[in-house]
Design a protein around this motif. Sequence first.
Motif, PDB file in Angstrom:
ATOM      1  N   ILE A  87     -10.237  -2.291   0.609  1.00 21.20           N
ATOM      2  CA  ILE A  87      -9.610  -1.065   0.132  1.00 21.20           C
ATOM      3  C   ILE A  87     -10.550  -0.366  -0.845  1.00 21.20           C
ATOM      4  O   ILE A  87     -11.037  -0.985  -1.793  1.00 21.20           O
ATOM      5  CB  ILE A  87      -8.276  -1.362  -0.578  1.00 21.20           C
ATOM      6  CG1 ILE A  87      -7.367  -2.198   0.312  1.00 21.20           C
ATOM      7  CG2 ILE A  87      -7.594  -0.058  -0.988  1.00 21.20           C
ATOM      8  CD1 ILE A  87      -6.120  -2.698  -0.395  1.00 21.20           C
ATOM      9  N   ARG A 139       1.197   2.966  -3.241  1.00 24.69           N
ATOM     10  CA  ARG A 139      -0.036   3.376  -3.934  1.00 24.69           C
ATOM     11  C   ARG A 139      -0.892   4.291  -3.052  1.00 24.69           C
ATOM     12  O   ARG A 139      -2.095   4.373  -3.225  1.00 24.69           O
ATOM     13  CB  ARG A 139      -0.833   2.127  -4.330  1.00 24.69           C
ATOM     14  CG  ARG A 139      -0.058   1.137  -5.184  1.00 24.69           C
ATOM     15  CD  ARG A 139      -0.901  -0.067  -5.552  1.00 24.69           C
ATOM     16  NE  ARG A 139      -2.033   0.298  -6.399  1.00 24.69           N
ATOM     17  CZ  ARG A 139      -2.973  -0.567  -6.796  1.00 24.69           C
ATOM     18  NH1 ARG A 139      -2.910  -1.844  -6.409  1.00 24.69           N
ATOM     19  NH2 ARG A 139      -3.969  -0.171  -7.573  1.00 24.69           N
ATOM     20  N   TRP A 168     -10.607   2.442  -3.665  1.00 21.43           N
ATOM     21  CA  TRP A 168      -9.667   3.169  -4.510  1.00 21.43           C
ATOM     22  C   TRP A 168     -10.344   4.385  -5.128  1.00 21.43           C
ATOM     23  O   TRP A 168     -11.530   4.352  -5.419  1.00 21.43           O
ATOM     24  CB  TRP A 168      -9.133   2.266  -5.628  1.00 21.43           C
ATOM     25  CG  TRP A 168      -8.480   1.008  -5.148  1.00 21.43           C
ATOM     26  CD1 TRP A 168      -9.042  -0.231  -5.073  1.00 21.43           C
ATOM     27  CD2 TRP A 168      -7.146   0.862  -4.668  1.00 21.43           C
ATOM     28  NE1 TRP A 168      -8.144  -1.152  -4.582  1.00 21.43           N
ATOM     29  CE2 TRP A 168      -6.954  -0.509  -4.322  1.00 21.43           C
ATOM     30  CE3 TRP A 168      -6.071   1.744  -4.490  1.00 21.43           C
ATOM     31  CZ2 TRP A 168      -5.761  -1.001  -3.821  1.00 21.43           C
ATOM     32  CZ3 TRP A 168      -4.875   1.253  -3.985  1.00 21.43           C
ATOM     33  CH2 TRP A 168      -4.727  -0.103  -3.662  1.00 21.43           C
ATOM     34  N   HIS A 169      -9.595   5.422  -5.349  1.00 23.98           N
ATOM     35  CA  HIS A 169     -10.128   6.591  -6.046  1.00 23.98           C
ATOM     36  C   HIS A 169     -10.543   6.202  -7.466  1.00 23.98           C
ATOM     37  O   HIS A 169      -9.828   5.480  -8.165  1.00 23.98           O
ATOM     38  CB  HIS A 169      -9.073   7.699  -6.113  1.00 23.98           C
ATOM     39  CG  HIS A 169      -8.873   8.406  -4.806  1.00 23.98           C
ATOM     40  ND1 HIS A 169      -9.867   9.134  -4.189  1.00 23.98           N
ATOM     41  CD2 HIS A 169      -7.777   8.488  -3.999  1.00 23.98           C
ATOM     42  CE1 HIS A 169      -9.402   9.646  -3.063  1.00 23.98           C
ATOM     43  NE2 HIS A 169      -8.144   9.265  -2.924  1.00 23.98           N
ATOM     44  N   GLN A 174     -12.999   4.283  -8.288  1.00 22.21           N
ATOM     45  CA  GLN A 174     -13.646   2.981  -8.353  1.00 22.21           C
ATOM     46  C   GLN A 174     -14.787   2.938  -7.356  1.00 22.21           C
ATOM     47  O   GLN A 174     -14.675   3.450  -6.248  1.00 22.21           O
ATOM     48  CB  GLN A 174     -12.661   1.856  -8.038  1.00 22.21           C
ATOM     49  CG  GLN A 174     -11.524   1.717  -9.043  1.00 22.21           C
ATOM     50  CD  GLN A 174     -10.608   0.560  -8.690  1.00 22.21           C
ATOM     51  OE1 GLN A 174     -10.841  -0.172  -7.735  1.00 22.21           O
ATOM     52  NE2 GLN A 174      -9.572   0.387  -9.500  1.00 22.21           N
ATOM     53  N   LEU A 219       0.790  -1.219   0.000  1.00 25.20           N
ATOM     54  CA  LEU A 219       0.000   0.000   0.000  1.00 25.20           C
ATOM     55  C   LEU A 219       0.829   1.280   0.000  1.00 25.20           C
ATOM     56  O   LEU A 219       0.374   2.303  -0.512  1.00 25.20           O
ATOM     57  CB  LEU A 219      -0.952   0.004   1.205  1.00 25.20           C
ATOM     58  CG  LEU A 219      -2.021  -1.101   1.223  1.00 25.20           C
ATOM     59  CD1 LEU A 219      -2.887  -0.968   2.463  1.00 25.20           C
ATOM     60  CD2 LEU A 219      -2.871  -1.022  -0.037  1.00 25.20           C
ATOM     61  N   THR A 249     -14.579  -2.226  -4.088  1.00 28.15           N
ATOM     62  CA  THR A 249     -13.414  -2.262  -3.226  1.00 28.15           C
ATOM     63  C   THR A 249     -12.601  -3.501  -3.510  1.00 28.15           C
ATOM     64  O   THR A 249     -13.090  -4.522  -4.003  1.00 28.15           O
ATOM     65  CB  THR A 249     -13.824  -2.273  -1.751  1.00 28.15           C
ATOM     66  OG1 THR A 249     -14.619  -3.445  -1.486  1.00 28.15           O
ATOM     67  CG2 THR A 249     -14.617  -1.033  -1.378  1.00 28.15           C
ATOM     68  N   GLN A 257      -3.595   6.605  -4.372  1.00 25.08           N
ATOM     69  CA  GLN A 257      -4.763   6.008  -5.012  1.00 25.08           C
ATOM     70  C   GLN A 257      -5.809   5.540  -3.995  1.00 25.08           C
ATOM     71  O   GLN A 257      -6.930   5.194  -4.373  1.00 25.08           O
ATOM     72  CB  GLN A 257      -4.332   4.813  -5.862  1.00 25.08           C
ATOM     73  CG  GLN A 257      -3.289   5.152  -6.921  1.00 25.08           C
ATOM     74  CD  GLN A 257      -2.759   3.899  -7.597  1.00 25.08           C
ATOM     75  OE1 GLN A 257      -3.511   2.956  -7.882  1.00 25.08           O
ATOM     76  NE2 GLN A 257      -1.453   3.859  -7.846  1.00 25.08           N
ATOM     77  N   ILE A 258      -5.443   5.531  -2.737  1.00 23.20           N
ATOM     78  CA  ILE A 258      -6.329   4.974  -1.705  1.00 23.20           C
ATOM     79  C   ILE A 258      -7.354   6.023  -1.263  1.00 23.20           C
ATOM     80  O   ILE A 258      -7.010   7.161  -0.969  1.00 23.20           O
ATOM     81  CB  ILE A 258      -5.514   4.511  -0.484  1.00 23.20           C
ATOM     82  CG1 ILE A 258      -4.474   3.471  -0.892  1.00 23.20           C
ATOM     83  CG2 ILE A 258      -6.442   3.931   0.583  1.00 23.20           C
ATOM     84  CD1 ILE A 258      -3.511   3.101   0.213  1.00 23.20           C
ATOM     85  N   ARG A 259      -8.611   5.610  -1.233  1.00 20.67           N
ATOM     86  CA  ARG A 259      -9.675   6.474  -0.714  1.00 20.67           C
ATOM     87  C   ARG A 259      -9.981   6.145   0.740  1.00 20.67           C
ATOM     88  O   ARG A 259     -10.156   7.032   1.555  1.00 20.67           O
ATOM     89  CB  ARG A 259     -10.938   6.312  -1.577  1.00 20.67           C
ATOM     90  CG  ARG A 259     -12.084   7.227  -1.201  1.00 20.67           C
ATOM     91  CD  ARG A 259     -13.045   7.407  -2.389  1.00 20.67           C
ATOM     92  NE  ARG A 259     -13.470   6.122  -2.931  1.00 20.67           N
ATOM     93  CZ  ARG A 259     -14.594   5.486  -2.593  1.00 20.67           C
ATOM     94  NH1 ARG A 259     -15.397   6.023  -1.683  1.00 20.67           N
ATOM     95  NH2 ARG A 259     -14.926   4.338  -3.157  1.00 20.67           N
TER      96      ARG A 259
END
Length: 244
Positions: free
Chosen positions: A230, A213, A232-233, A235, A210, A238, A216-218
Motif C-alpha cells: 500500500i 481509509r 499512502w499519501h 509517505q 481499507l 509502503t 489516504q491511499i495513493r
Amino acid sequence: MAGRLTNRMFGLVLVLALLVAGGRSLWLWLDQPVRHLDVRDDAHRVSGQQLQQRIAPLVKGSGWLSVDLQALRAEVRQVPWVHEVSISRRWPDTLRFDIQEQQPVAWWNDSRLLNAQGEVFEPGQQKITERMPNLSGPDERAADVLAYYNRLQSVLAKKQLTITQLTLEPRGAWRFQVDDSFWVLMGRSQVEPQREPRLARFLTAWDRMLSGRRDQIRYLDLRYPNGLAIGWHGQTATGNVSSR
C-alpha cells in the motif's frame, strides 16, 4: 422438313432478341438519374443536412439501378459518428439512407472513443459531455480492454467502487484507477476477475481495513504472491498487508 426447322429457329431467335431488347429498354427506363436522397436518422451528432451534402456529389450522374450501393455505404461509414448505414432504393428516383449513430461507452487512449462493440472511432469536433471511463492500450486490443473493464467493473460494483481508468500495458500488465482516486496495480492478470486471486486479496483487504481509509491511499500493488503493498499519501514508504 428442313424449312420448318429453319423457320422455328428463326422464330426462337427473334423472340429472344425481342426479350433482350425489351429487357434493355426496361432497364434503361428504370435506371433514371438519382434525384432525391432520403436520410433517416435518430442521431444527435450526425446532421442529416451535412450527410446529404456529403452524399450528393457521390451519386451525381448515377442511375437509380446502376449506382453502387456497397461503395456508397463504405463512403458514408467514413463520416464521423456514423456507426452503420443501410441504403435502399425507393421508386422511382430516390435512395433512402437509414443511419445508426455511434454510441460511445468509453474514452480510448485519451483522445478517441470506444463503442459497445469495442470499436475505436474519432469524436471529430463534437463536444463530449458524458462521463465515461478512460481506457487505454494497444489499438488492436481495444475490444479486449473493454471486455475486461466490463467484467472487472461488475465485480467491483458490489463494493460500490467505480473504475475510472483502466490500462493494458504493452507487456500485458493491467492497472486501474478507482473513483478518480487511487491506482491498483494488477500485473499480468487472468481474463476472468472472479478467478483472479490478487483481486480477491484486494477485496478482502478492502472489507477489513481499507474502505475506511480510502482517501489516504495513493496506490495498491497486488503483484505479490501472498499479499499486497500500500502506498499512502504523504509517505515515501509502503505498507504491506499479508493475506495469511
